[in-house]
Design an enzyme around this catalytic site. Structure first.
Site, PDB file in Angstrom:
ATOM      1  N   GLU A   6     -13.315 -67.308 -99.809  1.00 36.23           N
ATOM      2  CA  GLU A   6     -14.275 -66.268 -98.966  1.00 36.23           C
ATOM      3  C   GLU A   6     -15.371 -65.786 -99.685  1.00 36.23           C
ATOM      4  OE1 GLU A   6     -10.894 -66.509 -99.238  1.00 36.23           O
ATOM      5  OE2 GLU A   6     -10.164 -67.170 -97.415  1.00 36.23           O
ATOM      6  N   HIS A  28      -2.639 -60.168 -91.209  1.00 39.81           N
ATOM      7  CA  HIS A  28      -3.260 -61.313 -90.392  1.00 39.81           C
ATOM      8  C   HIS A  28      -3.539 -60.651 -89.137  1.00 39.81           C
ATOM      9  CE1 HIS A  28      -1.823 -64.394 -93.192  1.00 39.81           C
ATOM     10  NE2 HIS A  28      -2.770 -65.303 -92.506  1.00 39.81           N
TER      11      HIS A  28
HETATM   12  C1  LIG Z   1      -7.596 -65.678 -98.411  1.00 41.85           C
HETATM   13  C2  LIG Z   1      -6.904 -66.438 -97.211  1.00 41.85           C
HETATM   14  N1  LIG Z   1      -7.840 -67.426 -96.758  1.00 41.85           N
HETATM   15  C3  LIG Z   1      -7.486 -68.254 -95.845  1.00 41.85           C
HETATM   16  C4  LIG Z   1      -6.113 -68.237 -95.103  1.00 41.85           C
HETATM   17  C5  LIG Z   1      -5.673 -68.983 -93.908  1.00 41.85           C
HETATM   18  N2  LIG Z   1      -4.722 -69.975 -94.690  1.00 41.85           N
HETATM   19  C6  LIG Z   1      -3.706 -69.935 -94.796  1.00 41.85           C
HETATM   20  S1  LIG Z   1      -2.776 -71.280 -95.519  1.00 41.85           S
HETATM   21  C7  LIG Z   1      -4.324 -72.035 -95.923  1.00 41.85           C
HETATM   22  C8  LIG Z   1      -4.120 -73.227 -96.500  1.00 41.85           C
HETATM   23  C9  LIG Z   1      -3.588 -72.963 -97.705  1.00 41.85           C
HETATM   24  O1  LIG Z   1      -3.583 -74.330 -98.437  1.00 41.85           O
HETATM   25  P1  LIG Z   1      -2.928 -74.589 -99.871  1.00 41.85           P
HETATM   26  O2  LIG Z   1      -3.152 -73.410-100.634  1.00 41.85           O
HETATM   27  O3  LIG Z   1      -3.128 -75.948-100.199  1.00 41.85           O
HETATM   28  O4  LIG Z   1      -1.398 -74.218 -99.337  1.00 41.85           O
HETATM   29  P2  LIG Z   1      -0.617 -74.971 -98.252  1.00 41.85           P
HETATM   30  O5  LIG Z   1      -0.736 -74.507 -96.904  1.00 41.85           O
HETATM   31  O6  LIG Z   1      -0.940 -76.512 -98.274  1.00 41.85           O
HETATM   32  O7  LIG Z   1       0.857 -74.951 -98.607  1.00 41.85           O
HETATM   33  C10 LIG Z   1      -5.225 -71.276 -95.057  1.00 41.85           C
HETATM   34  C11 LIG Z   1      -6.727 -71.761 -95.274  1.00 41.85           C
HETATM   35  C12 LIG Z   1      -5.226 -67.216 -95.868  1.00 41.85           C
HETATM   36  N3  LIG Z   1      -4.344 -66.832 -95.430  1.00 41.85           N
HETATM   37  N4  LIG Z   1      -5.802 -66.351 -97.040  1.00 41.85           N
END
Ligand SMILES: Cc1ncc(C[n+]2csc(CCOP(=O)(O)OP(=O)(O)O)c2C)c(N)n1
Ligand SMILES: [Mg+2]
Lengths: 340, 333
Positions: A71, A140
């Site tokens: 971000e 959220h």
């Molecule tokens: C700072 C932030 N940015 C975006 C999100 C929205 N979000 C939640 S999980 C996710 C994907 C995360 O990917 P990863 O770290 O690979 O974990 P996975 O979900 O694959 O276990 C996103 C974009 C968030 N919760 N926090």
């Protein structure tokens, strides 16, 4: 179908809030090559709330750009692109994650023009889905708009209808300043009339949603909608409420509020963000500092979010932000005060 | 260890005695069944909000935590049910949290994304991607200052490794030789973003070298292999040599969350990974070496199912929080 029927159909064309935002994005990208969209999962996923939808298929991956989960980086990239001739529109997936982008928005985007003696401008738009009501809990569900309204150099909008969501986004893209648009998640599916052409809703003008004479209810974002519903109920109880939809919190349209209070003599301000140090404090103070203060027949009342993070449990979650019933009760108390 | 095991067992599996393997299997079953039941409860409208399921990733959560000691810490993620159960949390209290009940781990205030079991050493799931990474640095500092010999294991996803917080945390943990084990669960996607589009190096573990720590890139669906490497990294952390980065390559079978339409990946890819089921793989290997027979394995699975069924029943009957307590626990008194 005869052509006049077709026209009638297009006149009352309804879109959801999310569709209205998408239509604005598409029209802006069609009209201006400098406009591009980026953010997490805005491409083939279509955006976490389905707002960007099929735009990647219409405009390609060069203009609808999926970013890594970074971000701070993407906010800064928007600043860099904006000061060098582009018109970036950034989506922060949930407004809560803007906390990671604060540096670039507050220290850079908001101040560059001023610090450079007016020699640069930062024409960027940040869209931020916010608010509670989806069971997404404390990280959220926040309503952080007032934080940004505290920063000179930024503009902060909260459209509450599909019509305004489209028109204000187009106005924001035209604007030569950084503009943040907070979109309440519960509004995305709400429907309303949206003209097909690209039109602008001027930034900084509140809308009078309903005229009334007993009390002024000022609401921002979803609270303007709740205030309208509450006003309907108040009317059946013999209370005539004037409902003002703030639409823009920086710049704020004090004139419209002041004129209304001059007429109704009572003011209730409703917003979802935490009540303390929030939008309502500013509006109340503006009234208290102005000659409209003399027209008040009762103290100003604020309804805002509880002094707590948004809880997960649905009953607590509802209790944490103003509901229609709370607005009806507060307005009734204000108007009936002194009558007893 | 079982008397009739075959000699050609690989050392990683041989290193785990039967009791340990049974414990690991039980935990993997509990995670799988917990999440299946959570999904079913969601469909029945018993759960509000969304959830992130880790079905298919169980060997990573269980394998990495298997060598931890009871007093060690973990920090988890939005996809955190597995980590929580792997550390021995009680499914019934997790379900109570899921159902928003006063008896839940967080008294119904946190829900799926914030389950914490502070007494059990789980310092919380996290709604913010990468949110736990810098916290792990502070936990490491605390362990070092208190000289209590503990270790902190912090989980995060492939997507999280593109946040600034990841880079800042690894650097600090390394310069201060903190007792931290960084565990990246690389399930190939951050929401819809394929890792190949999100970063310019093929492995998250490759990034370890930039911070002067060992980076291990593993088959994350191999319980025994994961446990063996975690054991080394934990020992290194505990002995004061500093942090490590472990990357478990795995896959989430379900969508990112409840709103995912899987537009960014193919059915074939999902199917391919379903054939790499970490639970089945371990069971098959145990059977091939005559360490457990089918009946014994079945019993572990059935016991886990019974525990989960009872947990759901327990949680459903628990009391809701009282709205008058809305602002309780905002501040410590
Ligand atoms: C700072 C932030 N940015 C975006 C999100 C929205 N979000 C939640 S999980 C996710 C994907 C995360 O990917 P990863 O770290 O690979 O974990 P996975 O979900 O694959 O276990 C996103 C974009 C968030 N919760 N926090
Ligand atoms: Mg991932």
């Amino acid at each position: 179908m005869p052509s006049d029927t077709l026209e009638a159909v297009s006149e009352i064309r309804e879109l959801s809030y999310a569709e209205a935002v998408r239509e604005a994005l598409g029209q802006a990208m069609e009209a201006d090559e400098r406009v591009f969209l980026f953010g997490e999962d805005v491409g083939v996923y279509g955006g976490a709330f389905g707002v960007s939808g099929d735009l990647v298929h219409r405009f390609g991956k060069e203009r609808v750009i999926d970013t890594p989960i970074s971000e701070l980086g993407i906010a800064g990239a928007a600043v860099g692109a904006a000061i060098t001739g582009m018109r970036p529109v950034l989506e922060i997936q949930f407004s809560d994650f803007v906390t990671l982008a604060m540096e670039q928005l507050v220290n850079q985007a908001a101040k560059i023009r001023f610090m450079f003696g007016g020699k640069a401008s930062v024409p960027m738009v940040v869209r931020l889905p916010g608010g509670s009501g989806t069971g997404a809990a404390a990280q959220h569900s926040q309503s952080l708009e007032a934080w940004f309204a505290h920063v000179p150099g930024l503009k902060v909008l909260q459209p509450s209808t599909p019509h305004d969501a489209k028109g204000m986004l187009l106005a924001a893209i035209d604007d030569p300043n950084p503009v943040l648009i907070f979109e309440h998640k519960l509004l995305y599916k709400t429907k309303g009339h949206v003209p097909a052409e690209a039109y602008r809703v001027p930034i900084g003008q509140a809308a009078i949603r309903r005229e009334g004479s007993d009390i002024t209810i000022v609401g921002s974002s979803i609270m303007a909608r709740k205030a309208e519903a509450a006003a309907e109920r108040l009317a059946t109880d013999g209370i005539s409420a004037e409902v003002i939809d703030l639409r823009s919190i920086r710049p704020i349209d004090f004139t419209t509020i002041a004129e209304s209070v001059r007429k109704t003599h009572r003011l209730l301000v409703v917003y979802e963000g935490v009540k303390t140090m929030g939008i309502g404090a500013e509006i109340s103070a503006m009234i208290a500092e102005s000659e409209v203060f003399d027209f008040l027949d009762a103290p100003i009342v604020r309804l805002g979010g509880a002094d707590a993070p948004i809880p997960y449990n649905p009953v607590l979650e509802k209790a944490a932000v103003p509901q229609e019933d709370d607005i009806v009760a507060a307005a009734t108390n204000l108007v009936r005060r002194g009558e007893a | 260890m079982s008397a009739h095991q075959k000699p050609n067992q690989r050392p990683e599996l041989a290193a785990l005695d039967d009791a340990t393997v049974a414990r690991a299997l039980t935990r993997m079953h509990l995670i799988r069944k917990f999440e299946e039941a959570a999904e079913a409860s969601y469909m029945r409208g018993l759960i509000h909000g969304t959830m992130h399921l880790s079905i298919g990733q169980e060997a990573s959560a269980v394998g990495t935590t298997l060598p931890l000691e009871a007093h060690d810490y973990i920090l988890s993620t939005h996809r955190g049910h597995g980590h929580c159960i792997a550390r021995g949390a009680e499914p019934k209290l997790m379900f109570a949290e899921f159902f928003g009940k006063e008896t839940g781990y967080c008294k119904g205030r946190g829900g799926s994304m914030h389950i914490a079991d502070v007494e059990g050493g789980n310092l919380g799931a996290n709604g913010i991607v990468g949110g736990g990474l810098p916290i792990a640095v502070g936990v490491g500092m605390s362990i070092k200052a208190q000289k209590n010999g503990r270790v902190c294991m912090v989980f995060f996803g492939d997507g999280a490794s593109n946040e600034g917080a990841f880079h800042e945390a690894l650097n600090m943990a390394s310069i201060w030789k903190l007792p931290v084990v960084f565990v990246c669960e690389n399930n190939k996607y951050g929401m819809s973003m394929d890792i190949g589009r999100a970063m310019a190096v093929p492995n998250v573990a490759d990034r370890a070298s930039a911070y002067g720590m060992p980076g291990h890139c593993l088959d994350g669906n191999d319980l025994a292999g994961v446990a063996a490497v975690a054991k080394q990294a934990i020992a290194r952390a505990r002995s004061g040599e500093g942090p490590s980065l472990i990357e478990c390559k795995t896959y989430r079978w379900r969508g990112h969350s409840k709103s995912d339409r899987n537009l960014y990946r193919s059915k074939e890819e999902i199917e391919e990974w379903r054939n790499q089921d970490p639970i089945r793989r371990l069971e098959d290997e145990l059977k091939a070496h005559d360490r457990f027979d089918a009946a014994a394995l079945m019993k572990l699975e059935e016991d886990a199912q019974r525990e989960i069924d009872a947990a759901v029943e327990f949680a459903r009957t628990c009391p809701d929080p009282d709205p008058k307590d809305l602002t309780r626990d905002v501040y410590a008194l």
